[in-house]
Design an enzyme around this catalytic site. Structure first.
Site, PDB file in Angstrom:
ATOM      1  N   LYS A   1       0.842  -1.216   0.000  1.00 50.30           N
ATOM      2  CA  LYS A   1       0.000   0.000   0.000  1.00 50.30           C
ATOM      3  C   LYS A   1       0.869   1.256   0.000  1.00 50.30           C
ATOM      4  O   LYS A   1       0.638   2.180  -0.781  1.00 50.30           O
ATOM      5  CB  LYS A   1      -0.939   0.003   1.222  1.00 50.30           C
ATOM      6  CG  LYS A   1      -2.083  -0.999   1.105  1.00 50.30           C
ATOM      7  CD  LYS A   1      -2.886  -1.180   2.390  1.00 50.30           C
ATOM      8  CE  LYS A   1      -3.932  -2.274   2.203  1.00 50.30           C
ATOM      9  NZ  LYS A   1      -4.727  -2.558   3.411  1.00 50.30           N
TER      10      LYS A   1
ATOM     11  N   GLN B   1      -4.634  -1.187   9.608  1.00 49.51           N
ATOM     12  CA  GLN B   1      -4.603  -2.497   8.974  1.00 49.51           C
ATOM     13  C   GLN B   1      -5.252  -3.538   9.883  1.00 49.51           C
ATOM     14  O   GLN B   1      -4.978  -3.590  11.081  1.00 49.51           O
ATOM     15  CB  GLN B   1      -3.141  -2.881   8.650  1.00 49.51           C
ATOM     16  CG  GLN B   1      -2.995  -4.179   7.874  1.00 49.51           C
ATOM     17  CD  GLN B   1      -3.580  -4.114   6.467  1.00 49.51           C
ATOM     18  OE1 GLN B   1      -3.709  -3.048   5.869  1.00 49.51           O
ATOM     19  NE2 GLN B   1      -3.975  -5.265   5.940  1.00 49.51           N
TER      20      GLN B   1
ATOM     21  N   ASP C   1     -10.751   3.610   4.091  1.00 52.50           N
ATOM     22  CA  ASP C   1     -11.114   2.194   4.049  1.00 52.50           C
ATOM     23  C   ASP C   1     -12.633   2.006   4.011  1.00 52.50           C
ATOM     24  O   ASP C   1     -13.124   0.916   3.741  1.00 52.50           O
ATOM     25  CB  ASP C   1     -10.583   1.519   5.327  1.00 52.50           C
ATOM     26  CG  ASP C   1      -9.681   0.346   5.039  1.00 52.50           C
ATOM     27  OD1 ASP C   1      -9.542  -0.032   3.869  1.00 52.50           O
ATOM     28  OD2 ASP C   1      -9.109  -0.185   6.003  1.00 52.50           O
TER      29      ASP C   1
HETATM   30  N1  GUN Z   1      -6.985  -6.517   5.921  1.00 53.99           N
HETATM   31  C1  GUN Z   1      -7.321  -7.217   4.820  1.00 53.99           C
HETATM   32  N2  GUN Z   1      -7.943  -6.415   3.935  1.00 53.99           N
HETATM   33  C2  GUN Z   1      -8.009  -5.183   4.490  1.00 53.99           C
HETATM   34  C3  GUN Z   1      -8.545  -3.923   4.059  1.00 53.99           C
HETATM   35  O1  GUN Z   1      -9.109  -3.769   2.979  1.00 53.99           O
HETATM   36  N3  GUN Z   1      -8.419  -2.906   4.946  1.00 53.99           N
HETATM   37  C4  GUN Z   1      -7.817  -3.039   6.144  1.00 53.99           C
HETATM   38  N4  GUN Z   1      -7.745  -1.980   6.927  1.00 53.99           N
HETATM   39  N5  GUN Z   1      -7.320  -4.177   6.575  1.00 53.99           N
HETATM   40  C5  GUN Z   1      -7.409  -5.246   5.748  1.00 53.99           C
END
Ligand code: GUN
Length: 285
Positions: A53, A97, A120
Site C-alpha cells: 500500500k 490495517q 477504508d
Molecule cells: N486486511 C485485509 N484487507 C483489508 C482492508 O481492505 N483494509 C484493512 N484496513 N485491513 C485489511
C-alpha cells in the site's frame, strides 16, 4: 477456456488515472494527498499488504507513511495515534490495517477515525451512507470487485449475484453496493453465510458468483452454473507454499465464462481503490 479477469492490468489503468488526478491536485491547488497507515503487531500477511500500500501510494505521488506499534499495545496507545492524525490537517487518509491483535476492540478503534479521512470506508457512518444509497467512501475490496466487473464488461445490472461470506470488510458492503439503485449496480443479491441452508445450491443459481468466505478452494465446479462469472476474493498460502483462493480454480475455470486468478485478481484492485479513495479524501478537503 474462460476469460481471465486480469486485476493486475485493470488496476494499472486505475493507478494511471489516480496518478493523473494527483498531478492535477498538485498543479491546481498545491495539495499532495497524504495517507497514514497504522500497523499493530507482526502479522506476516499484514506486513506484506502494508508495504504494498505505501509503495503504491509513493509510486503515484501520494505521500504515505506507516506507524508501527507492538503486538502488546493498549487500546489507548492506538487511539492516541488516530487522534493525532485526525487533528493533523496535512493527513487526508487514515487506514488501520486489520486484523488487530485480539485484545484490542476493532470496532471502537475504527469508530475513532474521522469519517472524512476513513479511506477504508469501514466507519459505521460510511457504511451507513452506503446502505442509505449515498456512498461516500466505498470499502476498498468491494469497490475493487465492482470496478473489475464494470471494466471487463460484466456489469452486475439485472444479474443474479451470489456472495459467499458476510464480513463487514467484504461480503456485507459488497451486497449493499451491488444492490444499490444506481448505474452498474441494480443486481439481485443473495448474501450466503455459515447458516445458509443449501449454500451449494444457492451458489449454483448465480450469474455472478463472488466468494469471500475465507476457506481455501471451497468453491468447486458442482457449485457453479455453466457460463457464470466467478470472482475470488480469498487468498491462502497452502502447505506447499503456493497461493490459492476460495475457488478451486483448475476445476471451476472450464465451466465459467470469466474468472479471476489468485494472485492477480481482486488483490491488486483493492490497493488501487485505496489510492482512489485517498485522492477523493484529499479532493474534498
Ligand atoms: N486486511 C485485509 N484487507 C483489508 C482492508 O481492505 N483494509 C484493512 N484496513 N485491513 C485489511
Amino acid at each position: 477456456m474462460p476469460e481471465i479477469l486480469d486485476g493486475r492490468k485493470i488496476s494499472q489503468d486505475i493507478k494511471s488515472e489516480v496518478a493523473s488526478a494527483v498531478e492535477t491536485l498538485r498543479l491546481k491547488i498545491g495539495i499532495r494527498p497524504r495517507l497514514h497507515v497504522l500497523l499493530v503487531g507482526n502479522n506476516p500477511a499484514s506486513e506484506v499488504y502494508v508495504k504494498s500500500k505505501t509503495k503504491t501510494a509513493n509510486d503515484l505521488g501520494i505521500s504515505s507513511q506507516t506507524a508501527r506499534l507492538p503486538e502488546t499495545s493498549s487500546q489507548e496507545q492506538v487511539v492516541a495515534i488516530i487522534n493525532r492524525w485526525n487533528d493533523d490537517g496535512e493527513v487526508h487518509g487514515i487506514l488501520v490495517q486489520l486484523p488487530l491483535p485480539a485484545h484490542l476492540h476493532t470496532d471502537t478503534i475504527l469508530e475513532r477515525i474521522l469519517p472524512t479521512k476513513d479511506v477504508d470506508g469501514l466507519h459505521p457512518l460510511n457504511l451507513g451512507l452506503l446502505a442509505a444509497g449515498r456512498p461516500r467512501f466505498i470499502p476498498c475490496t468491494p469497490y475493487g470487485v465492482w470496478e473489475l466487473l464494470k471494466r471487463t464488461g460484466h456489469s452486475p445490472t439485472g444479474k443474479q449475484v451470489v456472495i459467499l461470506g458476510r464480513s463487514n470488510l467484504v461480503g456485507k458492503p459488497l451486497a449493499l453496493l451491488l444492490s444499490l439503485k444506481a448505474p452498474d449496480c441494480d443486481a439481485t443479491v443473495t448474501l450466503c453465510h455459515s447458516q445458509t441452508p443449501d449454500l451449494r445450491g444457492m451458489a449454483g443459481r448465480a450469474d455472478i458468483l463472488i466468494s469471500a468466505i475465507g476457506k481455501p478452494e471451497f468453491v468447486t465446479s458442482d457449485m457453479v452454473k455453466p457460463g457464470a462469472v466467478v470472482i475470488d476474493v480469498g487468498i491462502h498460502r497452502r502447505n506447499d507454499g503456493n497461493l490459492v483462493g476460495d475457488v478451486a480454480f483448475e476445476s471451476v475455470a472450464p465451466i465459467a465464462s470469466a474468472i479471476t486468478p489468485v494472485p492477480g485478481g481482486v488483490g491488486p484492485m483493492t490497493i488501487a481503490m485505496l489510492m482512489q479513495n485517498t485522492v477523493q479524501a484529499a479532493t474534498s478537503t
